[in-house]
Motif scaffolding. Structure first.
Motif, PDB file in Angstrom:
ATOM      1  N   ILE A 206      -9.033  -1.212 -55.447  1.00 48.02           N
ATOM      2  CA  ILE A 206      -8.227  -1.108 -56.660  1.00 48.02           C
ATOM      3  C   ILE A 206      -7.689   0.314 -56.802  1.00 48.02           C
ATOM      4  O   ILE A 206      -6.568   0.545 -57.257  1.00 48.02           O
ATOM      5  N   SER A 207      -8.494   1.263 -56.393  1.00 47.27           N
ATOM      6  CA  SER A 207      -8.048   2.668 -56.371  1.00 47.27           C
ATOM      7  C   SER A 207      -8.777   3.382 -55.235  1.00 47.27           C
ATOM      8  O   SER A 207      -9.916   3.046 -54.907  1.00 47.27           O
ATOM      9  N   GLY A 208      -8.099   4.350 -54.631  1.00 46.02           N
ATOM     10  CA  GLY A 208      -8.708   5.104 -53.548  1.00 46.02           C
ATOM     11  C   GLY A 208      -8.853   4.283 -52.279  1.00 46.02           C
ATOM     12  O   GLY A 208      -8.178   3.270 -52.071  1.00 46.02           O
ATOM     13  N   SER A 209      -9.791   4.709 -51.420  1.00 44.89           N
ATOM     14  CA  SER A 209     -10.030   4.044 -50.140  1.00 44.89           C
ATOM     15  C   SER A 209     -11.491   4.225 -49.757  1.00 44.89           C
ATOM     16  O   SER A 209     -12.269   4.871 -50.479  1.00 44.89           O
ATOM     17  N   PHE A 210     -11.858   3.678 -48.610  1.00 48.67           N
ATOM     18  CA  PHE A 210     -13.241   3.794 -48.157  1.00 48.67           C
ATOM     19  C   PHE A 210     -13.627   5.265 -47.975  1.00 48.67           C
ATOM     20  O   PHE A 210     -14.738   5.685 -48.326  1.00 48.67           O
ATOM     21  N   ASP A 216     -23.814   7.794 -55.097  1.00 49.60           N
ATOM     22  CA  ASP A 216     -24.059   7.669 -56.542  1.00 49.60           C
ATOM     23  C   ASP A 216     -22.841   7.162 -57.327  1.00 49.60           C
ATOM     24  O   ASP A 216     -22.900   7.032 -58.553  1.00 49.60           O
ATOM     25  N   GLN A 217     -21.765   6.864 -56.617  1.00 48.78           N
ATOM     26  CA  GLN A 217     -20.593   6.326 -57.306  1.00 48.78           C
ATOM     27  C   GLN A 217     -20.860   4.867 -57.696  1.00 48.78           C
ATOM     28  O   GLN A 217     -21.523   4.121 -56.973  1.00 48.78           O
ATOM     29  N   ILE A 218     -20.328   4.472 -58.868  1.00 46.46           N
ATOM     30  CA  ILE A 218     -20.505   3.098 -59.349  1.00 46.46           C
ATOM     31  C   ILE A 218     -19.308   2.261 -58.893  1.00 46.46           C
ATOM     32  O   ILE A 218     -18.152   2.663 -59.072  1.00 46.46           O
ATOM     33  N   LEU A 219     -19.609   1.089 -58.336  1.00 46.34           N
ATOM     34  CA  LEU A 219     -18.553   0.200 -57.834  1.00 46.34           C
ATOM     35  C   LEU A 219     -18.714  -1.211 -58.396  1.00 46.34           C
ATOM     36  O   LEU A 219     -19.837  -1.683 -58.618  1.00 46.34           O
ATOM     37  N   ILE A 220     -17.583  -1.843 -58.619  1.00 46.08           N
ATOM     38  CA  ILE A 220     -17.580  -3.300 -58.831  1.00 46.08           C
ATOM     39  C   ILE A 220     -17.130  -3.902 -57.502  1.00 46.08           C
ATOM     40  O   ILE A 220     -16.043  -3.584 -57.007  1.00 46.08           O
ATOM     41  N   LEU A 235     -14.477  -8.031 -50.287  1.00 46.68           N
ATOM     42  CA  LEU A 235     -13.099  -8.479 -50.453  1.00 46.68           C
ATOM     43  C   LEU A 235     -12.332  -7.551 -51.392  1.00 46.68           C
ATOM     44  O   LEU A 235     -11.173  -7.219 -51.138  1.00 46.68           O
ATOM     45  N   ILE A 236     -12.999  -7.155 -52.477  1.00 49.21           N
ATOM     46  CA  ILE A 236     -12.377  -6.257 -53.458  1.00 49.21           C
ATOM     47  C   ILE A 236     -13.395  -5.181 -53.844  1.00 49.21           C
ATOM     48  O   ILE A 236     -14.565  -5.486 -54.103  1.00 49.21           O
ATOM     49  N   VAL A 237     -12.947  -3.942 -53.883  1.00 49.25           N
ATOM     50  CA  VAL A 237     -13.795  -2.829 -54.320  1.00 49.25           C
ATOM     51  C   VAL A 237     -13.051  -2.077 -55.425  1.00 49.25           C
ATOM     52  O   VAL A 237     -11.912  -1.640 -55.230  1.00 49.25           O
ATOM     53  N   ASN A 238     -13.720  -1.964 -56.565  1.00 49.07           N
ATOM     54  CA  ASN A 238     -13.121  -1.247 -57.699  1.00 49.07           C
ATOM     55  C   ASN A 238     -14.029  -0.072 -58.080  1.00 49.07           C
ATOM     56  O   ASN A 238     -15.041  -0.245 -58.762  1.00 49.07           O
TER      57      ASN A 238
END
Length: 242
Positions: A206-210, A216-220, A235-238
């Motif tokens: 959704i924003s940024g890249s791998f 410690d970053q929070i991801l959906i 499939l989707i990383v937010n």
């Protein structure tokens, strides 16, 4: 007395075509009744030989028609009883014999000389166009050896591929493997639950890249459910702001 017996005999036989659905002989009924009126003399005199012969011919004609109709019905019932079909997976085949794996076991199917084979695209195909492991429906009749003689075969289209089941969760990044492009995650609510997901070119950020991910970053994360011991694909990383 003789005339009365003949009268009963003729009327009874003439009524049978009406019961069996033979309208073409309904006219014969009236003609026969008319004939028997001339056969039976009001004064009780003897029956005319010519009239008796004519009545016998009518009776025989009706008998023949009834017999033919009965034979047709018997043949129709016999064919319905012999009609049969198998549904199964094609395991072996020759130019004239098919072997099917069905729910009730292995079945042999003989091909009729004029067999019709319908392919997946509803077009007529040949025996050589059939493929092993295809699911087919064979319809025909049983021969004296109780083997199905197929007159029509329909190839069943394979089921549409079911899309993989998806799951989503919110987790914290615990480690990153830049070479393998995998992310280790810890569920925010179920702390004991750990995840390892892989990232590829089809993963949507959704924003940024791998490369922008940090520990410690929070991801959906939305991922596809896979078999046990397989690493699920993200499939989707937010990424969320901490």
């Amino acid at each position: 007395m003789k005339a009365n017996i003949l009268k009963i005999r003729i009327i009874g036989l003439c009524a049978l075509p009406l019961l069996l659905g033979l309208p073409q002989f309904s006219g014969a009924f009236a003609a026969t009744v008319s004939t028997q009126a001339t056969v039976a003399s009001p004064s009780g005199t003897s029956t005319s030989p010519e009239a008796s012969t004519s009545a016998d011919e009518k009776v025989q004609e009706i008998r023949d028609a009834i017999s033919e109709k009965v034979q047709e019905k018997i043949q129709e019932i016999k064919e319905k009883m012999e009609n049969k079909g198998y549904v199964g997976t094609l395991t072996e085949m020759t130019d004239s014999i098919l072997t099917l794996d069905t729910l009730t076991g292995e079945k042999m199917v003989s091909l009729d000389e004029k067999v019709t084979i319908v392919g997946i695209d509803k077009k007529i195909i040949k025996v050589k166009d059939l493929e092993i492991d295809q699911k087919i429906i064979c319809m025909g009749t049983l021969n004296d050896n109780k083997i199905l003689v197929a007159k029509r075969i329909v190839v069943v289209a394979p089921p549409t591929k079911v899309p993989p089941k998806r799951e989503a969760f919110v987790a914290r990044v615990t480690s990153l493997d830049l070479k393998q492009k995998t992310v280790s995650l810890s569920h925010l609510r179920k702390l004991s639950k750990q995840y390892l997901i892989k990232i590829d070119k089809n993963t949507k950020f959704i924003s940024g890249s791998f490369e922008d991910l940090k520990t410690d970053q929070i991801l959906i994360v939305v991922f596809s459910v896979v078999k046990e011991n397989e690493t699920p694909l993200a499939l989707i990383v937010n990424p969320l702001k901490n």
